[in-house]
Design a protein around this motif. Structure first.
Motif, PDB file in Angstrom:
ATOM      1  N   PRO A  43     -26.292  62.780 -10.059  1.00 52.03           N
ATOM      2  CA  PRO A  43     -26.433  61.314  -9.988  1.00 52.03           C
ATOM      3  C   PRO A  43     -25.075  60.611  -9.888  1.00 52.03           C
ATOM      4  CG  PRO A  43     -27.714  62.234 -11.810  1.00 52.03           C
ATOM      5  CD  PRO A  43     -26.891  63.355 -11.264  1.00 52.03           C
ATOM      6  N   GLY A  44     -24.000  61.291 -10.241  1.00 48.56           N
ATOM      7  CA  GLY A  44     -22.661  60.687 -10.149  1.00 48.56           C
ATOM      8  C   GLY A  44     -22.057  60.800  -8.759  1.00 48.56           C
ATOM      9  N   LEU A  45     -22.867  61.101  -7.749  1.00 48.40           N
ATOM     10  CA  LEU A  45     -22.352  61.185  -6.379  1.00 48.40           C
ATOM     11  C   LEU A  45     -21.783  59.821  -5.977  1.00 48.40           C
ATOM     12  CD1 LEU A  45     -22.267  63.166  -3.952  1.00 48.40           C
ATOM     13  CD2 LEU A  45     -24.387  62.083  -3.158  1.00 48.40           C
ATOM     14  N   GLU A  46     -20.565  59.808  -5.434  1.00 48.88           N
ATOM     15  CA  GLU A  46     -19.878  58.540  -5.124  1.00 48.88           C
ATOM     16  C   GLU A  46     -19.875  58.224  -3.637  1.00 48.88           C
ATOM     17  OE1 GLU A  46     -17.543  56.125  -6.697  1.00 48.88           O
ATOM     18  OE2 GLU A  46     -18.663  56.553  -8.513  1.00 48.88           O
ATOM     19  N   ALA A  47     -19.966  59.224  -2.789  1.00 48.46           N
ATOM     20  CA  ALA A  47     -19.924  58.952  -1.344  1.00 48.46           C
ATOM     21  C   ALA A  47     -20.630  60.068  -0.604  1.00 48.46           C
ATOM     22  CB  ALA A  47     -18.481  58.838  -0.861  1.00 48.46           C
ATOM     23  N   ALA A  48     -21.299  59.717   0.492  1.00 52.45           N
ATOM     24  CA  ALA A  48     -21.966  60.712   1.346  1.00 52.45           C
ATOM     25  C   ALA A  48     -21.814  60.241   2.793  1.00 52.45           C
ATOM     26  CB  ALA A  48     -23.439  60.837   0.974  1.00 52.45           C
ATOM     27  N   GLU A  49     -20.972  60.932   3.542  1.00 52.25           N
ATOM     28  CA  GLU A  49     -20.645  60.533   4.912  1.00 52.25           C
ATOM     29  C   GLU A  49     -21.038  61.646   5.876  1.00 52.25           C
ATOM     30  OE1 GLU A  49     -19.362  57.012   3.790  1.00 52.25           O
ATOM     31  OE2 GLU A  49     -18.440  57.554   5.710  1.00 52.25           O
ATOM     32  N   PHE A  50     -21.097  61.320   7.173  1.00 50.49           N
ATOM     33  CA  PHE A  50     -21.382  62.383   8.137  1.00 50.49           C
ATOM     34  C   PHE A  50     -20.642  62.147   9.448  1.00 50.49           C
ATOM     35  CE2 PHE A  50     -24.228  60.795  11.524  1.00 50.49           C
ATOM     36  CZ  PHE A  50     -24.436  59.503  11.065  1.00 50.49           C
ATOM     37  N   PHE A  51     -20.401  63.229  10.158  1.00 49.59           N
ATOM     38  CA  PHE A  51     -19.877  63.148  11.522  1.00 49.59           C
ATOM     39  C   PHE A  51     -20.308  64.388  12.282  1.00 49.59           C
ATOM     40  CE2 PHE A  51     -16.360  66.070  10.566  1.00 49.59           C
ATOM     41  CZ  PHE A  51     -16.087  65.820   9.211  1.00 49.59           C
ATOM     42  N   HIS A  52     -20.191  64.303  13.615  1.00 52.72           N
ATOM     43  CA  HIS A  52     -20.672  65.384  14.473  1.00 52.72           C
ATOM     44  C   HIS A  52     -19.508  66.194  15.052  1.00 52.72           C
ATOM     45  CE1 HIS A  52     -25.066  64.502  15.037  1.00 52.72           C
ATOM     46  NE2 HIS A  52     -24.685  63.355  14.502  1.00 52.72           N
TER      47      HIS A  52
ATOM     48  N   VAL B 264     -30.086  56.127  26.558  1.00 47.84           N
ATOM     49  CA  VAL B 264     -28.767  55.739  27.078  1.00 47.84           C
ATOM     50  C   VAL B 264     -28.570  56.252  28.509  1.00 47.84           C
ATOM     51  CG1 VAL B 264     -26.279  56.133  26.829  1.00 47.84           C
ATOM     52  CG2 VAL B 264     -27.654  55.530  24.820  1.00 47.84           C
ATOM     53  N   ARG B 265     -28.994  57.484  28.765  1.00 50.81           N
ATOM     54  CA  ARG B 265     -28.685  58.122  30.053  1.00 50.81           C
ATOM     55  C   ARG B 265     -29.157  57.316  31.267  1.00 50.81           C
ATOM     56  NH1 ARG B 265     -30.798  63.090  29.201  1.00 50.81           N
ATOM     57  NH2 ARG B 265     -29.334  63.583  27.573  1.00 50.81           N
ATOM     58  N   PRO B 266     -30.369  56.744  31.253  1.00 51.31           N
ATOM     59  CA  PRO B 266     -30.793  55.987  32.446  1.00 51.31           C
ATOM     60  C   PRO B 266     -29.915  54.775  32.757  1.00 51.31           C
ATOM     61  CG  PRO B 266     -32.658  56.427  30.988  1.00 51.31           C
ATOM     62  CD  PRO B 266     -31.435  56.863  30.265  1.00 51.31           C
ATOM     63  N   VAL B 267     -29.253  54.208  31.733  1.00 51.40           N
ATOM     64  CA  VAL B 267     -28.410  53.024  32.001  1.00 51.40           C
ATOM     65  C   VAL B 267     -26.923  53.362  32.056  1.00 51.40           C
ATOM     66  CG1 VAL B 267     -29.943  51.166  31.222  1.00 51.40           C
ATOM     67  CG2 VAL B 267     -28.595  52.416  29.531  1.00 51.40           C
ATOM     68  N   ALA B 268     -26.513  54.471  31.464  1.00 44.82           N
ATOM     69  CA  ALA B 268     -25.095  54.852  31.468  1.00 44.82           C
ATOM     70  C   ALA B 268     -25.012  56.372  31.561  1.00 44.82           C
ATOM     71  CB  ALA B 268     -24.407  54.336  30.212  1.00 44.82           C
ATOM     72  N   ARG B 269     -24.990  56.849  32.802  1.00 49.83           N
ATOM     73  CA  ARG B 269     -25.128  58.288  33.072  1.00 49.83           C
ATOM     74  C   ARG B 269     -24.013  59.118  32.429  1.00 49.83           C
ATOM     75  NH1 ARG B 269     -24.814  60.894  38.125  1.00 49.83           N
ATOM     76  NH2 ARG B 269     -23.820  59.035  38.950  1.00 49.83           N
ATOM     77  N   HIS B 270     -22.788  58.523  32.373  1.00 50.54           N
ATOM     78  CA  HIS B 270     -21.657  59.323  31.892  1.00 50.54           C
ATOM     79  C   HIS B 270     -21.321  59.068  30.426  1.00 50.54           C
ATOM     80  CE1 HIS B 270     -21.108  60.446  36.011  1.00 50.54           C
ATOM     81  NE2 HIS B 270     -21.064  59.162  36.359  1.00 50.54           N
ATOM     82  N   ALA B 271     -22.184  58.315  29.751  1.00 54.33           N
ATOM     83  CA  ALA B 271     -21.880  57.952  28.358  1.00 54.33           C
ATOM     84  C   ALA B 271     -21.721  59.191  27.488  1.00 54.33           C
ATOM     85  CB  ALA B 271     -22.985  57.068  27.795  1.00 54.33           C
ATOM     86  N   MET B 272     -20.721  59.132  26.614  1.00 53.67           N
ATOM     87  CA  MET B 272     -20.491  60.235  25.670  1.00 53.67           C
ATOM     88  C   MET B 272     -20.648  59.654  24.259  1.00 53.67           C
ATOM     89  SD  MET B 272     -16.905  62.229  25.304  1.00 53.67           S
ATOM     90  CE  MET B 272     -16.441  63.132  23.860  1.00 53.67           C
ATOM     91  N   PRO B 273     -21.787  59.945  23.604  1.00 55.31           N
ATOM     92  CA  PRO B 273     -22.005  59.341  22.265  1.00 55.31           C
ATOM     93  C   PRO B 273     -21.229  60.076  21.176  1.00 55.31           C
ATOM     94  CG  PRO B 273     -24.026  60.327  23.179  1.00 55.31           C
ATOM     95  CD  PRO B 273     -22.893  60.798  24.016  1.00 55.31           C
ATOM     96  N   ILE B 274     -20.506  59.315  20.379  1.00 54.67           N
ATOM     97  CA  ILE B 274     -19.838  59.850  19.186  1.00 54.67           C
ATOM     98  C   ILE B 274     -20.471  59.125  17.995  1.00 54.67           C
ATOM     99  CG2 ILE B 274     -17.635  60.150  17.972  1.00 54.67           C
ATOM    100  CD1 ILE B 274     -17.641  61.576  20.653  1.00 54.67           C
ATOM    101  N   LEU B 275     -21.157  59.879  17.166  1.00 51.69           N
ATOM    102  CA  LEU B 275     -21.878  59.276  16.040  1.00 51.69           C
ATOM    103  C   LEU B 275     -21.263  59.732  14.717  1.00 51.69           C
ATOM    104  CD1 LEU B 275     -25.616  59.867  17.076  1.00 51.69           C
ATOM    105  CD2 LEU B 275     -24.034  58.123  17.874  1.00 51.69           C
ATOM    106  N   PHE B 276     -21.030  58.769  13.854  1.00 53.44           N
ATOM    107  CA  PHE B 276     -20.585  59.104  12.505  1.00 53.44           C
ATOM    108  C   PHE B 276     -20.975  57.955  11.589  1.00 53.44           C
ATOM    109  CE2 PHE B 276     -17.084  57.020  14.724  1.00 53.44           C
ATOM    110  CZ  PHE B 276     -16.677  56.041  13.828  1.00 53.44           C
TER     111      PHE B 276
END
Ligand code: MLT
Ligand code: ZN
Length: 464
Positions: free
Chosen positions: A242-251, A358-370
């Motif tokens: 329960p003392g968890l202070e942060a939980a982050e993510f990246f790909h 995304v692909r139909p509107v931006a074919r070359h898009a490169m998603p970076i999610l975090f």
């Protein structure tokens, strides 16, 4: 008398900046996506000067946009052509700190890092943190209701702010700094102004509510395959600690950019699809929490790799892999930048469907999610998609998906110019009418940050 001459009289010649080179840092945002040509940058040093500047602009019919550290990401603090930038940077006094009531006064121009330092010197803390800490100011944090890395434990900025001082569009000064924790007298102007993004008033000072600090005793970087696995791990860690202070993510892709542009060492021998970062505090009173966490994570089938560290240098090294994602994305190009939140049970559906919309509107898009996984807060950075987004097609595709899954189109960065068009996706017409009524009552001439937040509130600019 013309406006610029009037402004010079109020703040002094050197603090009305019109030289294009000197104006440039105020005229463009950090991502390089939002920019305008302001009439001038004005740098008042006191609340009285802020009030006089607002009155002068209102009398001349020239809109103004308040600006703090200019770390915002939705164009809320960046001028549009012909506006006056009202920089709050010189309102930088800090204190007093009340150790008993646990509050700290700070001028709007004080940075988050300065507030953190002052609180920590007194054995307290702020409960707010994010990577732009050295530049972001408390005025901007209040105006945007900023979030960051400690939200799961201490809430967003509005939970960390007790009081405010602000200049309204008519130049009047509202000041609500309470010496008591319970104060039920009238409309809560403080909470109304928090998150108003400069559209209802210019925040000039903040009373920060402080917390008793928790010591971070362990930081874990955990590699998994899928978002569903990440949520399984999150649930297990939250349950046992329960003392968890942060939980982050990246790909994986975001990590690659950090390794490429920021030259950091790779955390594991082999790559993994998804990474989670946890900070554990001593709040649970378990001296061996680090080992217990290693044991828990090591026992989960879905954990592919794992490192748990305890020294501050090791912690910094892991946190940089997450915090430097923004810089690394920016070094690669100017992204279409979205900041959304999904109900946790829709998070994997969102990630699965994202490429398909995304692909139909931006074919070359490169998603970076975090982002901040405990709140389902995903920072969606789409590289190579800016040209296709000229008319907003890329933003619309993603935000439609978010809304259809019951999420929020802006989790912590705000609405600003970037998201104003899409506010109707998640706010009803009755909501919007109430917001417009508030705006109309407090800023009838539309002098403060026009066009930000409310889709059609931008008045015609009267240029001198
Ligand atoms: C972050 O969490 O790193 C910030 O919100 C900045 C960003 O989204 O780029
Ligand atoms: Zn964030």
């Amino acid at each position: 008398m013309d406006l610029l001459a009037g402004l010079r009289e109020i703040v002094g010649d050197t603090h009305v900046v019109t030289d294009p080179d000197a104006v440039a840092p105020y005229a463009q945002d950090w991502t390089r996506r939002w920019h305008g040509k302001p009439l001038a940058v004005v740098r008042p040093a006191t609340v009285a000067q802020v009030s006089a500047v607002v009155r002068a602009c209102a009398a001349a019919g020239v809109p103004l946009v308040p600006q703090g550290g200019n770390t915002g990401l939705v164009g809320a603090g960046v001028p549009q052509d012909g506006e006056v930038v009202l920089s709050l940077a010189r309102l930088d006094s800090i204190g007093p700190l009340d150790p008993l009531g646990k509050t700290l006064m700070a001028g709007a121009g004080v940075t988050l890092a300065q507030v953190q330092r002052t609180a920590r010197e007194a054995g307290l803390d702020v409960g707010l943190d994010f990577s732009a800490r050295d530049t972001a100011t408390v005025g901007g944090i209040a105006a945007t209701n900023a979030g960051g890395e400690r939200v799961m434990r201490h809430g967003v900025a509005r939970f960390r702010i007790r009081g405010l001082e602000a200049v309204l569009a008519d130049g009047s000064v509202v000041r609500r700094m309470s010496t008591v924790a319970k104060d039920n007298t009238g409309y809560d102007l403080v909470q109304l102004l928090i998150g108003s993004e400069g559209t209802l008033g210019v925040i000039t000072a903040v009373q920060v509510d402080l917390i008793h600090p928790r010591k971070i005793i362990g930081t874990a970087l955990v590699a998994v395959s899928t978002v569903d696995d990440a949520l399984t791990v999150l649930r297990a860690v939250q349950h046992d600690f329960p003392g968890l202070e942060a939980a982050e993510f990246f790909h994986h892709d975001g990590l690659q950019l950090v390794l490429k542009h920021e030259r950091r060492a790779r955390p594991f021998d082999r790559p993994h699809p998804l990474y989670l970062l946890f900070d554990l505090s001593d709040g649970d009173g378990r001296p061996d929490a680090g080992e217990e966490l290693t044991e828990l994570l090591g026992g989960l089938d879905c954990v592919r790799d794992l490192v748990v560290v305890s020294t501050s240098a090791e912690r910094r090294r892991l946190w940089e892999l997450r915090e430097l994602q923004t810089d690394a994305v920016s070094a690669e190009g100017v992204p279409v930048k979205l900041d959304v939140a999904l109900p946790l049970n829709q998070l994997s559906t969102f990630e699965r469907r994202l490429a398909g919309v995304v692909r139909p509107v931006a074919r070359h898009a490169m998603p970076i999610l975090f982002g901040h996984i405990a709140e389902g807060n995903v920072h969606v950075n789409l590289l190579n998609a800016l040209d296709e987004d000229a008319e907003g097609a890329v933003m619309e595709a993603v935000l439609d998906l978010v809304a259809s899954l019951g999420g929020s189109i802006s989790a912590e960065h705000g609405i600003g110019l970037a998201n104003a068009r899409w506010l109707t996706l998640t706010r009803s017409s009755a909501d919007l009418a109430a917001m417009r009524a508030i705006k109309q009552a407090l800023d009838p001439e539309g002098i403060l940050s026009p066009g930000r937040m409310l889709p059609d509130a931008a008045p015609a600019l009267k240029r001198p």
